[in-house]
Design a protein around this motif. Structure first.
Motif, PDB file in Angstrom:
ATOM      1  N   GLY A 139      -5.145 -48.739   8.479  1.00  0.00           N
ATOM      2  CA  GLY A 139      -3.824 -48.503   8.444  1.00  0.00           C
ATOM      3  C   GLY A 139      -3.019 -48.049   7.562  1.00  0.00           C
ATOM      4  O   GLY A 139      -1.767 -47.773   7.270  1.00  0.00           O
ATOM      5  N   TYR A 140      -3.689 -47.737   6.276  1.00  0.00           N
ATOM      6  CA  TYR A 140      -3.154 -47.238   5.077  1.00  0.00           C
ATOM      7  C   TYR A 140      -3.685 -45.817   4.703  1.00  0.00           C
ATOM      8  O   TYR A 140      -5.125 -45.889   4.203  1.00  0.00           O
ATOM      9  N   THR A 141      -3.217 -44.988   4.536  1.00  0.00           N
ATOM     10  CA  THR A 141      -3.719 -43.483   4.152  1.00  0.00           C
ATOM     11  C   THR A 141      -4.003 -43.381   2.675  1.00  0.00           C
ATOM     12  O   THR A 141      -2.853 -43.759   2.056  1.00  0.00           O
ATOM     13  N   ASP A 142      -5.080 -42.889   2.308  1.00  0.00           N
ATOM     14  CA  ASP A 142      -5.313 -42.750   0.844  1.00  0.00           C
ATOM     15  C   ASP A 142      -5.162 -43.794  -0.131  1.00  0.00           C
ATOM     16  O   ASP A 142      -4.500 -43.636  -1.248  1.00  0.00           O
ATOM     17  N   ASP A 143      -5.221 -44.896   0.467  1.00  0.00           N
ATOM     18  CA  ASP A 143      -5.254 -46.363  -0.297  1.00  0.00           C
ATOM     19  C   ASP A 143      -6.608 -46.543  -1.184  1.00  0.00           C
ATOM     20  O   ASP A 143      -6.876 -47.695  -1.625  1.00  0.00           O
ATOM     21  N   TYR A 144      -6.857 -45.445  -1.781  1.00  0.00           N
ATOM     22  CA  TYR A 144      -8.335 -45.769  -2.656  1.00  0.00           C
ATOM     23  C   TYR A 144      -8.000 -46.628  -4.049  1.00  0.00           C
ATOM     24  O   TYR A 144      -8.585 -47.324  -4.284  1.00  0.00           O
ATOM     25  N   ASP A 145      -6.624 -46.444  -4.495  1.00  0.00           N
ATOM     26  CA  ASP A 145      -6.546 -46.994  -5.866  1.00  0.00           C
ATOM     27  C   ASP A 145      -5.448 -48.150  -5.538  1.00  0.00           C
ATOM     28  O   ASP A 145      -5.112 -48.852  -6.617  1.00  0.00           O
ATOM     29  N   GLY A 146      -5.090 -48.444  -4.403  1.00  0.00           N
ATOM     30  CA  GLY A 146      -4.133 -49.632  -4.131  1.00  0.00           C
ATOM     31  C   GLY A 146      -3.088 -49.073  -3.224  1.00  0.00           C
ATOM     32  O   GLY A 146      -3.220 -48.078  -2.635  1.00  0.00           O
ATOM     33  N   TRP A 147      -1.921 -49.634  -3.317  1.00  0.00           N
ATOM     34  CA  TRP A 147      -0.735 -49.285  -2.521  1.00  0.00           C
ATOM     35  C   TRP A 147       0.637 -49.205  -3.031  1.00  0.00           C
ATOM     36  O   TRP A 147       0.768 -50.218  -4.003  1.00  0.00           O
ATOM     37  N   ASN A 148       1.345 -48.347  -2.695  1.00  0.00           N
ATOM     38  CA  ASN A 148       2.764 -48.142  -3.211  1.00  0.00           C
ATOM     39  C   ASN A 148       3.744 -48.563  -2.080  1.00  0.00           C
ATOM     40  O   ASN A 148       3.917 -47.668  -1.041  1.00  0.00           O
ATOM     41  N   ALA A 149       4.308 -49.626  -2.087  1.00  0.00           N
ATOM     42  CA  ALA A 149       5.178 -49.924  -1.057  1.00  0.00           C
ATOM     43  C   ALA A 149       6.476 -49.218  -0.612  1.00  0.00           C
ATOM     44  O   ALA A 149       7.031 -49.496   0.137  1.00  0.00           O
ATOM     45  N   PHE A 150       6.763 -48.750  -1.894  1.00  0.00           N
ATOM     46  CA  PHE A 150       8.087 -48.127  -2.108  1.00  0.00           C
ATOM     47  C   PHE A 150       8.001 -46.831  -1.236  1.00  0.00           C
ATOM     48  O   PHE A 150       8.985 -46.205  -0.558  1.00  0.00           O
TER      49      PHE A 150
END
Length: 191
Positions: A96-107
């Motif tokens: 459900g998260y695209t390109d979240d290899y390094d983690g996530w940017n919720a902004f």
């Protein structure tokens, strides 16, 4: 007759060159006006463990929710979503998260984690690699840090940030550790 292992008489100190400036870990009064032993007794805890995998081999992950992180910092062990291919615009692992290899940017709702000083410093307090002759030492010397940009006064952004950490832990549990992350704690020091 079982053998008993005696505790160390001296507390464990890492060989990191700036460790003795970290009065919050071990305060010997080194800060002007500092009070000896006004600290979290990290050195005493390190006599028991300095981090690392569980007895079952699970890698501990601490999610850090902040403004951004230096993902190239040499003294920090960043968690990576190895089931994801970075930058291809596809949710490769179907989480459900695209390109979240390094983690996530919720902004931005993306895997583009911004760089910032405060989040990097907070991550260092939690888990800078200890006893490696580099920089400082974290409370846990051997832990992976999950960077999540989400330090905000907007509740929706904060919920999105925590949702990412929760999603990765649930995925870990559902796949018996084959995907996701063994998130054991979260940190949000922004408010």
């Amino acid at each position: 007759n079982h053998r008993i292992s005696l505790r160390n008489e001296l507390a464990t100190d890492p060989n990191d060159p700036q460790y003795f400036q970290q009065w919050h870990l071990k305060n010997t009064g080194q800060v002007t006006g500092g009070v000896a032993d006004a600290d979290i007794d990290a050195d005493e805890a390190w006599d028991l463990t300095t981090g690392g995998p569980t007895q079952l081999g699970d890698t501990l992950v601490i999610a850090v929710i902040d403004d951004g992180f230096d993902l190239n910092h040499e003294d920090l062990n960043w968690w990576k979503n190895v089931a994801e291919i970075p930058g291809n615009g596809i949710d490769d692992d179907g989480n459900g998260y695209t390109d979240d290899y390094d983690g996530w940017n919720a902004f931005t709702g993306s895997g583009n984690v911004p760089s910032a000083l405060h989040g990097t410093e907070v991550a260092g307090v939690i888990g800078a690699i200890g006893n490696n002759s580099v920089g400082v030492s974290g409370v846990s010397w051997d832990v992976q840090l999950m960077p999540i940009a989400g330090a905000s006064s907007a509740e929706s952004v904060v919920i999105e940030a925590y949702g990412y950490a929760l999603s990765q832990r649930r995925r870990y549990d559902q796949t018996q550790g084959q995907e996701g992350a063994f998130v054991v704690a979260t940190n949000a020091s922004f408010g």
